[in-house]
Motif scaffolding. Sequence first.
Motif, PDB file in Angstrom:
ATOM      1  N   SER A   1      12.219 -28.684 -10.954  1.00 35.62           N
ATOM      2  CA  SER A   1      12.116 -30.063 -10.471  1.00 35.62           C
ATOM      3  C   SER A   1      12.851 -31.007 -11.419  1.00 35.62           C
ATOM      4  O   SER A   1      13.567 -31.914 -10.980  1.00 35.62           O
ATOM      5  CB  SER A   1      10.649 -30.479 -10.346  1.00 35.62           C
ATOM      6  OG  SER A   1       9.967 -30.313 -11.569  1.00 35.62           O
ATOM      7  N   GLN A   2      12.702 -30.778 -12.725  1.00 33.64           N
ATOM      8  CA  GLN A   2      13.349 -31.667 -13.685  1.00 33.64           C
ATOM      9  C   GLN A   2      14.870 -31.542 -13.659  1.00 33.64           C
ATOM     10  O   GLN A   2      15.573 -32.526 -13.893  1.00 33.64           O
ATOM     11  CB  GLN A   2      12.814 -31.391 -15.086  1.00 33.64           C
ATOM     12  CG  GLN A   2      11.372 -31.857 -15.267  1.00 33.64           C
ATOM     13  CD  GLN A   2      10.847 -31.613 -16.671  1.00 33.64           C
ATOM     14  OE1 GLN A   2      11.099 -30.579 -17.261  1.00 33.64           O
ATOM     15  NE2 GLN A   2      10.101 -32.559 -17.186  1.00 33.64           N
TER      16      GLN A   2
ATOM     17  N   MET B   1      12.139 -27.444  -3.137  1.00 33.86           N
ATOM     18  CA  MET B   1      13.243 -26.499  -2.943  1.00 33.86           C
ATOM     19  C   MET B   1      12.956 -25.177  -3.649  1.00 33.86           C
ATOM     20  O   MET B   1      13.429 -24.126  -3.218  1.00 33.86           O
ATOM     21  CB  MET B   1      14.559 -27.100  -3.439  1.00 33.86           C
ATOM     22  CG  MET B   1      15.022 -28.311  -2.640  1.00 33.86           C
ATOM     23  SD  MET B   1      15.023 -28.068  -0.836  1.00 33.86           S
ATOM     24  CE  MET B   1      16.255 -26.768  -0.661  1.00 33.86           C
ATOM     25  N   HIS B   2      12.176 -25.215  -4.726  1.00 31.44           N
ATOM     26  CA  HIS B   2      11.746 -23.981  -5.392  1.00 31.44           C
ATOM     27  C   HIS B   2      10.903 -23.146  -4.429  1.00 31.44           C
ATOM     28  O   HIS B   2      10.995 -21.912  -4.410  1.00 31.44           O
ATOM     29  CB  HIS B   2      10.948 -24.351  -6.641  1.00 31.44           C
ATOM     30  CG  HIS B   2      10.790 -23.242  -7.628  1.00 31.44           C
ATOM     31  ND1 HIS B   2       9.980 -23.360  -8.741  1.00 31.44           N
ATOM     32  CD2 HIS B   2      11.316 -21.987  -7.694  1.00 31.44           C
ATOM     33  CE1 HIS B   2      10.033 -22.249  -9.440  1.00 31.44           C
ATOM     34  NE2 HIS B   2      10.828 -21.396  -8.825  1.00 31.44           N
ATOM     35  N   LEU B   3      10.094 -23.816  -3.611  1.00 33.78           N
ATOM     36  CA  LEU B   3       9.320 -23.123  -2.579  1.00 33.78           C
ATOM     37  C   LEU B   3      10.219 -22.722  -1.418  1.00 33.78           C
ATOM     38  O   LEU B   3      10.214 -21.562  -0.980  1.00 33.78           O
ATOM     39  CB  LEU B   3       8.190 -24.024  -2.072  1.00 33.78           C
ATOM     40  CG  LEU B   3       7.454 -23.551  -0.812  1.00 33.78           C
ATOM     41  CD1 LEU B   3       6.671 -22.267  -1.089  1.00 33.78           C
ATOM     42  CD2 LEU B   3       6.518 -24.638  -0.294  1.00 33.78           C
ATOM     43  N   ALA B   4      11.000 -23.668  -0.903  1.00 34.80           N
ATOM     44  CA  ALA B   4      11.778 -23.440   0.316  1.00 34.80           C
ATOM     45  C   ALA B   4      12.765 -22.291   0.178  1.00 34.80           C
ATOM     46  O   ALA B   4      13.009 -21.551   1.138  1.00 34.80           O
ATOM     47  CB  ALA B   4      12.523 -24.722   0.701  1.00 34.80           C
TER      48      ALA B   4
ATOM     49  N   GLN C   1       3.766 -14.147  -5.394  1.00 31.23           N
ATOM     50  CA  GLN C   1       4.645 -14.490  -6.514  1.00 31.23           C
ATOM     51  C   GLN C   1       5.601 -15.628  -6.166  1.00 31.23           C
ATOM     52  O   GLN C   1       6.723 -15.701  -6.658  1.00 31.23           O
ATOM     53  CB  GLN C   1       5.402 -13.236  -6.968  1.00 31.23           C
ATOM     54  CG  GLN C   1       4.471 -12.196  -7.582  1.00 31.23           C
ATOM     55  CD  GLN C   1       5.096 -10.846  -7.809  1.00 31.23           C
ATOM     56  OE1 GLN C   1       6.042 -10.451  -7.115  1.00 31.23           O
ATOM     57  NE2 GLN C   1       4.581 -10.099  -8.777  1.00 31.23           N
ATOM     58  N   SER C   2       5.123 -16.552  -5.343  1.00 32.28           N
ATOM     59  CA  SER C   2       5.921 -17.732  -5.020  1.00 32.28           C
ATOM     60  C   SER C   2       6.017 -18.640  -6.235  1.00 32.28           C
ATOM     61  O   SER C   2       5.426 -18.380  -7.287  1.00 32.28           O
ATOM     62  CB  SER C   2       5.285 -18.499  -3.862  1.00 32.28           C
ATOM     63  OG  SER C   2       4.166 -19.235  -4.309  1.00 32.28           O
ATOM     64  N   MET C   3       6.741 -19.746  -6.094  1.00 32.43           N
ATOM     65  CA  MET C   3       7.003 -20.638  -7.225  1.00 32.43           C
ATOM     66  C   MET C   3       5.745 -21.166  -7.898  1.00 32.43           C
ATOM     67  O   MET C   3       5.718 -21.373  -9.111  1.00 32.43           O
ATOM     68  CB  MET C   3       7.879 -21.809  -6.783  1.00 32.43           C
ATOM     69  CG  MET C   3       7.411 -22.582  -5.566  1.00 32.43           C
ATOM     70  SD  MET C   3       6.110 -23.815  -5.804  1.00 32.43           S
ATOM     71  CE  MET C   3       6.887 -25.029  -6.819  1.00 32.43           C
ATOM     72  N   MET C   4       4.669 -21.357  -7.139  1.00 33.73           N
ATOM     73  CA  MET C   4       3.456 -21.901  -7.734  1.00 33.73           C
ATOM     74  C   MET C   4       2.764 -20.913  -8.675  1.00 33.73           C
ATOM     75  O   MET C   4       1.866 -21.285  -9.414  1.00 33.73           O
ATOM     76  CB  MET C   4       2.484 -22.349  -6.641  1.00 33.73           C
ATOM     77  CG  MET C   4       2.922 -23.609  -5.913  1.00 33.73           C
ATOM     78  SD  MET C   4       3.051 -25.052  -6.995  1.00 33.73           S
ATOM     79  CE  MET C   4       1.328 -25.522  -7.116  1.00 33.73           C
TER      80      MET C   4
END
Length: 679
Positions: A501-502, A475-478, A487-490
């Motif tokens: 995620s946690q 969802m961090h990506l989506a 500068q995406s989540m990764m």
Amino acid sequence: MANNSLLHPVNELHYGTYKPADAKQALTATEKAGRKNIAAVLALADADRTFDNTLLALTRSTDDFDSIVGRISHLESVLGEDWREADLLATAMATKLANDVSLNKDVYDALVVLKKSKHYAAASAAQKKLLDDTIQDFERGGIALPEAKKKQLKDLRHKLSKATTQFGQNVVKAHDKAGIHVTDAAALAGLSKPFLTECRAAAKKKELTGYWVRQTEPNYVKVMTDCTVRDTRLAMYKSAKSEGLAPNEKLAKEILKMRYELAALVGYKTFADYATADRMAKTGKAARDFITGLSERYQPGVAGETAELEQFAREYEKDPGFKLHISDVESGLDLFYAQRLRNQKFDLDEQQVREYFPVATVLQGMFDVLRTLYGVTFKRLPEMPAWHPDVEVYAIYDEQGCHLATVWCDWFAREGKHGGAWMNQLHVADRAQGKALEPHLGHVCANLQPPHGDQPSLLTMDEVRVIWHEFGHFMHLALGRTELVEQSMMSSEWDFVEAPSQIMENWPWQDEVLQIIGKHYKTGKPMPASLIKNLRASRDFRVAGKAVRQLMFAEWDLALHMDYADAPPADPLRIAADIKERIYGMKPASYDKTLLTFTHVFSGGYAAGYYSYKWAEAIEADLFTEFEKGGVLNPAVGRKYRDKVLARGAEVKAAEIVKGFLGRPSTTAAMLRRDGMKP
């Protein structure tokens, strides 16, 4: 080449068509094209340089090659042997290309020229940050070294990449072969009939009599939790800790030695200092101080938990002299005695709990919660090709019907598949100026017990947590809406990337959510209120032991990447054993080679970074206080979190993102308070 299965646009995925035999040709062609793209950027006159034709042209010059490398790596992780040779080739080529670019002074000079130009002053904040970060990466990576040192660094990175890839593949091969052979069904007492049937079939396949219990994560948990025969449990533990891992003992030493050499070459005292320089921690010492500080808070609780468990085990075994084995306390899971103590204390039956968590219901409930919080909907795509029949594919849409992302979900354990659970991004779509013309693409993978006949996969509470955790990454990506795909989540700081995620692990424990995800697999009836109450009460059971296990892994990691340099050729296994004994007050088994399965550190991205799990947990616990105040299913709080945290990826520093949501810097107080520790 037109018929090469791996050659297609980066915003598409064609699973079911990819062939390992096509890897070399596809990699060679796209690598060559990438180098040509870089040469074109370098041919520009300095006066003509802009962000688009220099910075973005460089960062996107190898997109086609990177896409193929990513797909090959993924296919090796989920399908195994058929893709291992291709994965080794892809890793070697990717390492060489990255070295050639990162140590190319002409590329660095072009970026410096751009920073000094009029375009920098007129650039957006995101563009400035990307350019500044990229230049810093070059400088931190050794761009100023003399040519002889650069060659040494390239050779070192190549050898290191090859060794870390081999380490991970060795773990998969070892676990594929490992297991325990049982000739008498009595030795598997306590295990279910479907499980015994599966083990009998596995033995027959290996031309063995009786039963073969494969060394998979679900099998391990089942045996260690349900089998009433202690000798069988100890045999399963020994298999998991030692079988087939000898090749990694030499590799672990080589990897550590090379990492120290790499750090020294680029001007750092230890690899931990090198790895943390661009993270929130900034130094190895800061990371270690954080971990040791938390260990001091949690450690007193471990002795009390162990004493309570041993007293229970003595009563259970009707043996006043009974002693726990370290396998009973160090797993981080509630295994045989801990499970029974937990069930007794909270009036729980683990099998009953599982019956209320069929995987399909848990997933649908999670999708419903995400819809409430973030306004997204999920549509199953049954016709979308995948790499295995078990894989489910979903499209994710926003409130306006825009297709935000597509996710391939591979939940079940099988031979050849890497252990653990993980999320990967395969394509980050352009969201500049609010665009949503195509979806982000990625995967979520785990190792759950597959269905047996008419019985679906039934989950433990820990497995429910794993699903929500990994989907939090996706969802961090989506929901990313960064101006720049770079500068995406990764690209987030490594000690922040686990927070989104946690934080997801909090929701399955809430009354409102358990009513949604807990439905009996036969009747469809919701989980009774009494069971929900007891399950929630059990959340903090043995919380200190579970916390120090993660802290132990972080201590292993930091010790190996900070202290190992002072006394090579020290034995990494001895370092790990000494830390484990200190933490648990029990001597590890002589055969315990757990360290040699530590793929996060030896073949993943967590070298000198495992501390980030606890670092990020402290952040997420603080972030979740906003939901606790405003309502855990409050759409307004959910939208705020979506827009201020998830949408922003890495376009600003993580500390700014956290402060923007909380209105203040984060502290460890919320995590300690949640775990019953004194802040």
